[in-house]
Design a protein around this motif. Structure first.
Motif, PDB file in Angstrom:
ATOM      1  N   VAL A   1       1.011  -1.181   0.015  1.00  0.00           N
ATOM      2  CA  VAL A   1       0.031   0.039   0.174  1.00  0.00           C
ATOM      3  C   VAL A   1       0.874   1.249   0.181  1.00  0.00           C
ATOM      4  N   GLY A   2       1.923   1.327   0.700  1.00  0.00           N
ATOM      5  CA  GLY A   2       2.699   2.320   0.951  1.00  0.00           C
ATOM      6  C   GLY A   2       3.464   2.562  -0.345  1.00  0.00           C
ATOM      7  N   PHE A   3       4.114   1.582  -1.275  1.00  0.00           N
ATOM      8  CA  PHE A   3       4.536   1.685  -2.403  1.00  0.00           C
ATOM      9  C   PHE A   3       3.418   2.117  -3.391  1.00  0.00           C
ATOM     10  N   PHE A   4       2.234   1.813  -3.473  1.00  0.00           N
ATOM     11  CA  PHE A   4       1.224   2.011  -4.486  1.00  0.00           C
ATOM     12  C   PHE A   4       1.045   3.587  -4.290  1.00  0.00           C
ATOM     13  N   VAL A   5       0.816   4.050  -2.828  1.00  0.00           N
ATOM     14  CA  VAL A   5       0.492   5.454  -2.535  1.00  0.00           C
ATOM     15  C   VAL A   5       1.645   6.580  -2.923  1.00  0.00           C
ATOM     16  N   ALA A   6       2.984   5.743  -2.846  1.00  0.00           N
ATOM     17  CA  ALA A   6       4.144   6.695  -3.318  1.00  0.00           C
ATOM     18  C   ALA A   6       4.176   6.974  -4.720  1.00  0.00           C
ATOM     19  N   LEU A   7       3.676   5.855  -5.506  1.00  0.00           N
ATOM     20  CA  LEU A   7       3.823   6.059  -7.116  1.00  0.00           C
ATOM     21  C   LEU A   7       2.701   6.959  -7.383  1.00  0.00           C
ATOM     22  N   VAL A   8       1.300   6.796  -6.785  1.00  0.00           N
ATOM     23  CA  VAL A   8       0.403   7.890  -7.201  1.00  0.00           C
ATOM     24  C   VAL A   8       0.815   9.230  -7.080  1.00  0.00           C
ATOM     25  N   ALA A   9       1.220   9.354  -5.832  1.00  0.00           N
ATOM     26  CA  ALA A   9       1.789  11.053  -5.163  1.00  0.00           C
ATOM     27  C   ALA A   9       2.746  11.437  -6.362  1.00  0.00           C
ATOM     28  N   VAL A  10       3.533  10.522  -6.682  1.00  0.00           N
ATOM     29  CA  VAL A  10       4.537  11.028  -7.783  1.00  0.00           C
ATOM     30  C   VAL A  10       4.056  11.079  -9.131  1.00  0.00           C
ATOM     31  N   PHE A  11       2.989  10.117  -9.571  1.00  0.00           N
ATOM     32  CA  PHE A  11       2.196  10.429 -10.850  1.00  0.00           C
ATOM     33  C   PHE A  11       1.293  11.676 -10.758  1.00  0.00           C
ATOM     34  N   TYR A  12       0.745  12.069  -9.736  1.00  0.00           N
ATOM     35  CA  TYR A  12       0.026  13.251  -9.547  1.00  0.00           C
ATOM     36  C   TYR A  12       0.639  14.629  -9.672  1.00  0.00           C
ATOM     37  N   GLN A  13       2.080  14.413  -9.394  1.00  0.00           N
ATOM     38  CA  GLN A  13       2.785  15.525  -9.588  1.00  0.00           C
ATOM     39  C   GLN A  13       3.026  16.032 -10.977  1.00  0.00           C
ATOM     40  N   THR A  14       2.773  14.944 -11.886  1.00  0.00           N
ATOM     41  CA  THR A  14       3.224  15.354 -13.302  1.00  0.00           C
ATOM     42  C   THR A  14       1.915  15.821 -13.816  1.00  0.00           C
ATOM     43  N   LEU A  15       0.730  15.900 -13.253  1.00  0.00           N
ATOM     44  CA  LEU A  15      -0.363  16.115 -13.782  1.00  0.00           C
ATOM     45  C   LEU A  15      -0.891  17.726 -13.451  1.00  0.00           C
ATOM     46  N   ASP A  16      -1.723  18.155 -14.419  1.00  0.00           N
ATOM     47  CA  ASP A  16      -2.477  19.594 -14.203  1.00  0.00           C
ATOM     48  C   ASP A  16      -3.946  18.947 -14.318  1.00  0.00           C
ATOM     49  N   MET A  17      -4.591  19.327 -13.089  1.00  0.00           N
ATOM     50  CA  MET A  17      -6.086  19.060 -13.040  1.00  0.00           C
ATOM     51  C   MET A  17      -6.849  19.794 -13.995  1.00  0.00           C
ATOM     52  N   LYS A  18      -6.305  20.915 -14.641  1.00  0.00           N
ATOM     53  CA  LYS A  18      -6.835  21.947 -15.393  1.00  0.00           C
ATOM     54  C   LYS A  18      -6.737  21.690 -16.899  1.00  0.00           C
ATOM     55  N   LYS A  19      -5.952  20.803 -17.338  1.00  0.00           N
ATOM     56  CA  LYS A  19      -5.493  20.472 -18.630  1.00  0.00           C
ATOM     57  C   LYS A  19      -5.101  19.071 -18.696  1.00  0.00           C
ATOM     58  N   PRO A  20      -5.250  18.505 -20.106  1.00  0.00           N
ATOM     59  CA  PRO A  20      -4.484  17.039 -20.303  1.00  0.00           C
ATOM     60  C   PRO A  20      -3.230  17.120 -20.540  1.00  0.00           C
ATOM     61  N   LYS A  21      -2.531  16.022 -20.174  1.00  0.00           N
ATOM     62  CA  LYS A  21      -1.181  16.123 -20.383  1.00  0.00           C
ATOM     63  C   LYS A  21      -0.709  15.998 -22.011  1.00  0.00           C
ATOM     64  N   TRP A  22      -1.284  15.338 -22.652  1.00  0.00           N
ATOM     65  CA  TRP A  22      -1.263  15.536 -24.048  1.00  0.00           C
ATOM     66  C   TRP A  22      -2.417  16.034 -24.800  1.00  0.00           C
ATOM     67  N   GLU A  23      -2.203  16.890 -25.709  1.00  0.00           N
ATOM     68  CA  GLU A  23      -3.258  17.726 -26.165  1.00  0.00           C
ATOM     69  C   GLU A  23      -3.135  17.490 -27.787  1.00  0.00           C
ATOM     70  N   LEU A  24      -4.272  17.681 -28.457  1.00  0.00           N
ATOM     71  CA  LEU A  24      -4.629  17.561 -29.908  1.00  0.00           C
ATOM     72  C   LEU A  24      -4.024  16.208 -30.461  1.00  0.00           C
ATOM     73  N   ASP A  25      -3.041  16.460 -31.404  1.00  0.00           N
ATOM     74  CA  ASP A  25      -2.771  15.201 -32.115  1.00  0.00           C
ATOM     75  C   ASP A  25      -1.874  14.245 -31.182  1.00  0.00           C
ATOM     76  N   ASN A  26      -1.468  14.612 -30.157  1.00  0.00           N
ATOM     77  CA  ASN A  26      -0.645  13.913 -29.131  1.00  0.00           C
ATOM     78  C   ASN A  26      -1.697  12.922 -28.317  1.00  0.00           C
ATOM     79  N   GLY A  27      -3.134  13.610 -28.206  1.00  0.00           N
ATOM     80  CA  GLY A  27      -3.957  13.061 -27.236  1.00  0.00           C
ATOM     81  C   GLY A  27      -4.806  11.829 -28.041  1.00  0.00           C
ATOM     82  N   LEU A  28      -5.468  10.961 -27.302  1.00  0.00           N
ATOM     83  CA  LEU A  28      -6.437  10.003 -27.783  1.00  0.00           C
ATOM     84  C   LEU A  28      -7.408  10.380 -28.544  1.00  0.00           C
ATOM     85  N   ILE A  29      -7.951  11.529 -28.314  1.00  0.00           N
ATOM     86  CA  ILE A  29      -9.364  11.990 -29.007  1.00  0.00           C
ATOM     87  C   ILE A  29      -8.714  12.858 -30.313  1.00  0.00           C
TER      88      ILE A  29
END
Length: 318
Positions: free
Chosen positions: A57-85
């Motif tokens: 559990v501690g390992f999973f929480v640490a990974l999620v915390a690191v992952f969320y540091q790379t995200l912006d809640m207001k914008k997608p990580k990949w945009e336009l041609d780089n995104g899935l849509i």
């Protein structure tokens, strides 16, 4: 004496019944074992798994915390041609058919039957309620914009449904579904793609008549003379020759497209996707009409199979 002890050592254990064997498995008073383990053995194994899962559990929480540091809640990580849509928006329509027939795109009703039209009106009422300022928690971030004038940075433009411009596509007018001579209003909205900017048509980049209808080309050229061409234009027409005959005249409300002040979408607080209501003024009664609506901008690609840049639905008014 020695032989006697050996014989006693190898003496067969007593034969137990199934019930007696089960009771002994639950609790063996001779060895003080519960379910085949002593108390010390149970303590060791429970301690092992407690530590093991705590580390997981501690390992999973640490990974999620690191992952969320790379995200912006207001914008997608990949945009336009780089995104899935991707960067090619589609169109959506309202009202949608009942969820019991989720694959259907048929809008079918009888205008003289109030119970029959109630579902469609109710669906549209719920849809447009989100555009009322009382239902927008971030309405203080919404401002009244002039046509083709971008809002203040960080702000968004209001989609104001005034009776003067939107009649009969309003709740108080029943969205046209009770009109026994006319037809209904179908609302169109462009799918939101983060940071997508339309490339607007003008006299220098219009496609030829084999791609774009002559009447839309004329409307764009006329709008350009008034400096009102900065729109993602919308067309709706019958898919087949018979559908084109039966669809009747259309009116686009409040104008024939999505104006430039609503672009780009950047997930701003209170953002309202622009709407176009298509009023089918006199569709032929008792006939199934296949309709295709398209959004038009230079960077919107149309694909009927994948429904890129367009939407299909059927209309039948009895």
């Amino acid at each position: 004496m020695a032989d006697k002890k050996v014989n006693e050592y190898y003496m067969r254990p007593p034969v137990l019944t199934k019930w007696e064997g089960f009771k002994q498995f639950l609790w063996n008073p001779e060895t003080n074992q519960f379910l085949g383990r002593t108390g010390a053995s149970w303590a060791k194994i429970l301690l092992f798994y407690l530590i093991f899962y705590a580390v997981l559990v501690g390992f999973f929480v640490a990974l999620v915390a690191v992952f969320y540091q790379t995200l912006d809640m207001k914008k997608p990580k990949w945009e336009l041609d780089n995104g899935l849509i991707g960067k090619n928006p589609g169109l959506g329509f309202r009202p949608m058919p009942p969820e019991s027939n989720v694959e259907s795109t048929l809008i079918w009703y009888k205008s003289s039957d109030k119970g029959n039209v109630h579902y469609w009106q109710d669906e549209l009422r719920k849809f447009v309620e989100s555009y009322h300022k009382d239902n927008n928690p971030h309405y203080n971030n919404v401002e009244q914009c002039s046509m083709f004038v971008s809002p203040t940075p960080g702000k968004v433009c209001d989609v104001k449904m005034t009776p003067q411009k939107w009649h009969p596509c309003l709740p108080e007018a029943g969205f046209g579904y009770e009109d026994e001579k006319g037809g209904p209003c179908i609302f169109l909205k462009l799918n939101k793609i983060y940071n997508w900017n339309p490339e607007y048509y003008n006299s220098t980049n219009l496609p030829d008549a084999s791609v774009m209808s002559e009447y839309l080309r004329k409307d764009i050229l006329d709008a350009e003379t008034r400096n009102e061409h900065l729109m993602v234009w919308v067309t709706c027409e019958g898919e087949n020759p018979a559908d084109k005959e039966n669809i009747g005249p259309l009116r686009y409300i409040p104008q024939r497209g999505f104006a430039s002040q609503y672009f780009p979408f950047k997930n701003q607080d209170g953002y309202l996707a622009p709407l176009v209501a298509v009023h089918f003024e006199q569709p032929k009664r008792g006939v199934l009409i296949n309709i295709e609506c398209k959004a038009w901008a230079k960077n919107i690609v149309h694909d009927r199979i994948d429904r890129r840049g367009s939407v299909h639905f059927e209309l039948m008014v009895d």
